[in-house]
Write a protein that holds these residues in place. Structure first.
Motif, PDB file in Angstrom:
ATOM      1  N   GLU A  81       0.702  -1.427  -0.011  1.00 33.37           N
ATOM      2  CA  GLU A  81       0.100   0.078   0.099  1.00 33.37           C
ATOM      3  C   GLU A  81       0.787   1.245  -0.005  1.00 33.37           C
ATOM      4  O   GLU A  81       0.416   2.184  -0.782  1.00 33.37           O
ATOM      5  CB  GLU A  81      -1.020  -0.123   1.347  1.00 33.37           C
ATOM      6  N   MET A  82       2.117   1.506   0.835  1.00 34.06           N
ATOM      7  CA  MET A  82       2.665   2.514   0.942  1.00 34.06           C
ATOM      8  C   MET A  82       3.517   2.757  -0.451  1.00 34.06           C
ATOM      9  O   MET A  82       3.634   3.789  -0.933  1.00 34.06           O
ATOM     10  CB  MET A  82       3.721   2.481   2.233  1.00 34.06           C
ATOM     11  N   ASN A  83       4.097   1.570  -0.896  1.00 40.02           N
ATOM     12  CA  ASN A  83       4.746   1.755  -2.307  1.00 40.02           C
ATOM     13  C   ASN A  83       3.887   2.041  -3.606  1.00 40.02           C
ATOM     14  O   ASN A  83       4.299   2.693  -4.250  1.00 40.02           O
ATOM     15  CB  ASN A  83       5.509   0.538  -2.357  1.00 40.02           C
ATOM     16  N   GLY A  84       2.772   1.825  -3.419  1.00 42.67           N
ATOM     17  CA  GLY A  84       1.574   2.098  -4.562  1.00 42.67           C
ATOM     18  C   GLY A  84       1.225   3.502  -4.530  1.00 42.67           C
ATOM     19  O   GLY A  84       0.580   3.741  -5.399  1.00 42.67           O
ATOM     20  N   ASN A  85       1.233   4.126  -3.385  1.00 42.93           N
ATOM     21  CA  ASN A  85       0.988   5.672  -3.427  1.00 42.93           C
ATOM     22  C   ASN A  85       1.816   6.440  -4.302  1.00 42.93           C
ATOM     23  O   ASN A  85       2.814   6.784  -3.810  1.00 42.93           O
ATOM     24  CB  ASN A  85       0.958   6.159  -1.993  1.00 42.93           C
ATOM     25  N   GLN A  86       1.258   6.863  -5.229  1.00 49.54           N
ATOM     26  CA  GLN A  86       2.127   7.618  -6.311  1.00 49.54           C
ATOM     27  C   GLN A  86       1.523   9.266  -5.979  1.00 49.54           C
ATOM     28  O   GLN A  86       0.693   9.582  -6.926  1.00 49.54           O
ATOM     29  CB  GLN A  86       2.266   7.410  -7.540  1.00 49.54           C
ATOM     30  N   LEU A  87       1.921   9.922  -5.032  1.00 47.39           N
ATOM     31  CA  LEU A  87       1.286  11.213  -4.936  1.00 47.39           C
ATOM     32  C   LEU A  87       1.984  11.977  -5.719  1.00 47.39           C
ATOM     33  O   LEU A  87       3.175  11.928  -5.850  1.00 47.39           O
ATOM     34  CB  LEU A  87       1.327  11.635  -3.217  1.00 47.39           C
ATOM     35  N   THR A  88       1.201  13.147  -6.319  1.00 48.86           N
ATOM     36  CA  THR A  88       1.911  14.197  -7.124  1.00 48.86           C
ATOM     37  C   THR A  88       1.796  15.425  -6.635  1.00 48.86           C
ATOM     38  O   THR A  88       0.481  15.724  -6.084  1.00 48.86           O
ATOM     39  CB  THR A  88       1.540  13.971  -8.435  1.00 48.86           C
ATOM     40  N   LEU A  89       2.450  16.391  -6.940  1.00 50.99           N
ATOM     41  CA  LEU A  89       2.291  17.869  -6.687  1.00 50.99           C
ATOM     42  C   LEU A  89       1.159  18.327  -7.665  1.00 50.99           C
ATOM     43  O   LEU A  89       1.090  18.514  -8.574  1.00 50.99           O
ATOM     44  CB  LEU A  89       3.510  18.460  -6.818  1.00 50.99           C
ATOM     45  N   SER A  90       0.373  19.153  -6.833  1.00 48.71           N
ATOM     46  CA  SER A  90      -0.844  19.972  -7.418  1.00 48.71           C
ATOM     47  C   SER A  90      -0.231  20.961  -8.510  1.00 48.71           C
ATOM     48  O   SER A  90       0.900  21.605  -7.798  1.00 48.71           O
ATOM     49  CB  SER A  90      -1.905  20.463  -6.350  1.00 48.71           C
ATOM     50  N   ALA A  91      -0.961  21.319  -9.264  1.00 50.14           N
ATOM     51  CA  ALA A  91      -0.376  22.196 -10.194  1.00 50.14           C
ATOM     52  C   ALA A  91      -0.857  23.677  -9.780  1.00 50.14           C
ATOM     53  O   ALA A  91      -0.369  24.678 -10.127  1.00 50.14           O
ATOM     54  CB  ALA A  91      -1.277  22.243 -11.919  1.00 50.14           C
ATOM     55  N   GLU A  92      -1.712  23.583  -8.796  1.00 51.26           N
ATOM     56  CA  GLU A  92      -2.294  25.002  -8.217  1.00 51.26           C
ATOM     57  C   GLU A  92      -1.466  25.209  -6.969  1.00 51.26           C
ATOM     58  O   GLU A  92      -1.186  24.556  -6.102  1.00 51.26           O
ATOM     59  CB  GLU A  92      -3.610  24.888  -7.767  1.00 51.26           C
ATOM     60  N   ALA A  93      -0.964  26.539  -6.974  1.00 50.70           N
ATOM     61  CA  ALA A  93      -0.133  27.144  -5.752  1.00 50.70           C
ATOM     62  C   ALA A  93      -1.099  27.256  -4.435  1.00 50.70           C
ATOM     63  O   ALA A  93      -2.542  27.327  -4.829  1.00 50.70           O
ATOM     64  CB  ALA A  93       0.498  28.396  -6.140  1.00 50.70           C
ATOM     65  N   SER A 100      -2.282  24.773   7.816  1.00 49.12           N
ATOM     66  CA  SER A 100      -3.018  25.175   9.068  1.00 49.12           C
ATOM     67  C   SER A 100      -4.433  24.440   9.430  1.00 49.12           C
ATOM     68  O   SER A 100      -5.261  24.808   8.621  1.00 49.12           O
ATOM     69  CB  SER A 100      -2.886  26.595   9.578  1.00 49.12           C
ATOM     70  N   GLY A 101      -4.519  23.643  10.548  1.00 47.40           N
ATOM     71  CA  GLY A 101      -5.549  23.115  10.843  1.00 47.40           C
ATOM     72  C   GLY A 101      -6.134  21.838  10.266  1.00 47.40           C
ATOM     73  O   GLY A 101      -7.278  21.528  10.462  1.00 47.40           O
ATOM     74  N   GLY A 102      -5.310  21.668   9.382  1.00 46.65           N
ATOM     75  CA  GLY A 102      -5.644  20.014   8.630  1.00 46.65           C
ATOM     76  C   GLY A 102      -4.443  19.045   8.839  1.00 46.65           C
ATOM     77  O   GLY A 102      -3.383  19.245   8.289  1.00 46.65           O
ATOM     78  N   ASP A 103      -4.751  18.360   9.561  1.00 51.06           N
ATOM     79  CA  ASP A 103      -3.519  17.423   9.997  1.00 51.06           C
ATOM     80  C   ASP A 103      -3.556  16.062   8.780  1.00 51.06           C
ATOM     81  O   ASP A 103      -2.712  15.287   8.850  1.00 51.06           O
ATOM     82  CB  ASP A 103      -3.784  16.679  11.380  1.00 51.06           C
ATOM     83  N   GLU A 104      -4.213  16.210   7.626  1.00 48.35           N
ATOM     84  CA  GLU A 104      -4.192  15.287   6.776  1.00 48.35           C
ATOM     85  C   GLU A 104      -3.681  15.845   5.436  1.00 48.35           C
ATOM     86  O   GLU A 104      -3.801  15.331   4.395  1.00 48.35           O
ATOM     87  CB  GLU A 104      -5.471  14.572   6.648  1.00 48.35           C
ATOM     88  N   VAL A 105      -3.118  17.080   5.460  1.00 48.21           N
ATOM     89  CA  VAL A 105      -2.603  17.666   4.208  1.00 48.21           C
ATOM     90  C   VAL A 105      -1.215  17.757   4.225  1.00 48.21           C
ATOM     91  O   VAL A 105      -0.226  17.926   5.126  1.00 48.21           O
ATOM     92  CB  VAL A 105      -2.798  19.214   4.561  1.00 48.21           C
ATOM     93  N   ASN A 139      -1.670   8.858   7.218  1.00 56.42           N
ATOM     94  CA  ASN A 139      -2.914   8.363   6.690  1.00 56.42           C
ATOM     95  C   ASN A 139      -3.011   8.533   5.077  1.00 56.42           C
ATOM     96  O   ASN A 139      -3.701   7.927   4.499  1.00 56.42           O
ATOM     97  CB  ASN A 139      -4.174   9.309   7.234  1.00 56.42           C
ATOM     98  N   ALA A 140      -2.109   9.290   4.656  1.00 57.46           N
ATOM     99  CA  ALA A 140      -1.982   9.606   3.328  1.00 57.46           C
ATOM    100  C   ALA A 140      -1.137   8.492   2.567  1.00 57.46           C
ATOM    101  O   ALA A 140      -1.250   8.347   1.350  1.00 57.46           O
ATOM    102  CB  ALA A 140      -1.240  11.220   2.846  1.00 57.46           C
ATOM    103  N   LEU A 141      -0.345   8.047   3.238  1.00 58.07           N
ATOM    104  CA  LEU A 141       0.613   6.807   2.723  1.00 58.07           C
ATOM    105  C   LEU A 141      -0.006   5.502   3.165  1.00 58.07           C
ATOM    106  O   LEU A 141       0.368   4.595   2.394  1.00 58.07           O
ATOM    107  CB  LEU A 141       2.118   6.852   3.468  1.00 58.07           C
ATOM    108  N   MET A 142      -0.774   5.395   4.085  1.00 59.99           N
ATOM    109  CA  MET A 142      -1.297   3.926   4.418  1.00 59.99           C
ATOM    110  C   MET A 142      -2.741   4.178   5.231  1.00 59.99           C
ATOM    111  O   MET A 142      -2.720   5.020   6.309  1.00 59.99           O
ATOM    112  CB  MET A 142      -0.474   3.442   5.296  1.00 59.99           C
ATOM    113  N   ASP A 143      -3.803   3.676   4.758  1.00 61.13           N
ATOM    114  CA  ASP A 143      -5.002   4.135   5.243  1.00 61.13           C
ATOM    115  C   ASP A 143      -5.098   3.863   6.727  1.00 61.13           C
ATOM    116  O   ASP A 143      -4.572   2.568   6.756  1.00 61.13           O
ATOM    117  CB  ASP A 143      -6.161   3.586   4.448  1.00 61.13           C
ATOM    118  N   GLY A 144      -5.636   4.477   7.473  1.00 69.52           N
ATOM    119  CA  GLY A 144      -5.803   4.088   9.036  1.00 69.52           C
ATOM    120  C   GLY A 144      -4.706   4.209   9.673  1.00 69.52           C
ATOM    121  O   GLY A 144      -4.931   4.235  10.995  1.00 69.52           O
ATOM    122  N   SER A 145      -3.561   5.068   9.213  1.00 70.32           N
ATOM    123  CA  SER A 145      -2.429   5.160  10.031  1.00 70.32           C
ATOM    124  C   SER A 145      -2.529   6.627  10.901  1.00 70.32           C
ATOM    125  O   SER A 145      -3.476   7.403  10.467  1.00 70.32           O
ATOM    126  CB  SER A 145      -1.191   5.282   9.152  1.00 70.32           C
TER     127      SER A 145
END
Length: 167
Positions: A81-93, A100-105, A139-145
């Motif tokens: 699961e962790m190796n499968g997460n291919q997170l990419t940078l948003s095109a929007e700044a 701030s205030g979002g612990d899942e960002v 949690n972004a890398l592995m659901d439920g963490s």
């Protein structure tokens, strides 16, 4: 070839790959592509892990003395699961205080939203205060963490400090 942690035997994972040549990251002063490999098991138990990266961008954990025998709690499914997460940078700044205030960002640069107290490491080579590079909620890398992985950098010494915080 898969690398394994010398302390617990867990498979190492590449937790972040950052292209320092991308002009959006120029303020970070990272030359080339930086790939940060960690032990997803030990990183949550050790107070701070120092990592050195070379001119090719590959990283390696700086050896440390483990105070106790570490058991590997990561299953094959967790690693997939962790190796499968291919997170990419948003095109929007986004604004500097976006996280701030979002612990899942996930944040790269800017200002961290600390789960606990602010923690800026001192470079193990030059004794200078390191600067914030990234915050990765588990949690972004592995659901439920739980918790957040913080990464700080000293570009002069090509050294990183990684540490985990959770409530």
């Amino acid at each position: 070839m898969k690398q394994h942690c010398p302390h617990c035997g867990c498979q190492m994972i590449d937790v972040l790959r950052l292209d320092g040549l991308d002009e959006r990251f120029s303020y970070l002063e990272v030359d080339g592509v930086l790939t940060i490999s960690i032990c997803p098991n030990c990183i949550t138990f050790i107070e701070e892990t120092f990592v050195r990266y070379d001119e090719t961008g590959r990283s390696e954990i700086i050896p440390y003395e483990a105070s106790l025998e570490m058991e590997n709690y990561c299953s094959e499914a967790d690693l997939l699961e962790m190796n499968g997460n291919q997170l990419t940078l948003s095109a929007e700044a986004v604004p500097m205080h976006y996280a701030s205030g979002g612990d899942e960002v996930i944040t790269i640069g800017g200002l961290p939203d600390w789960v606990q107290d602010a923690e800026f490491a001192t470079c193990s080579d030059c004794d200078q205060t390191m600067k914030f590079l990234a915050a990765l909620p588990w949690n972004a890398l592995m659901d439920g963490s739980e918790g957040t992985l913080y990464i700080e950098i000293c570009t002069d010494c090509r050294t990183l400090c990684l540490f985990h915080q959770q409530t």
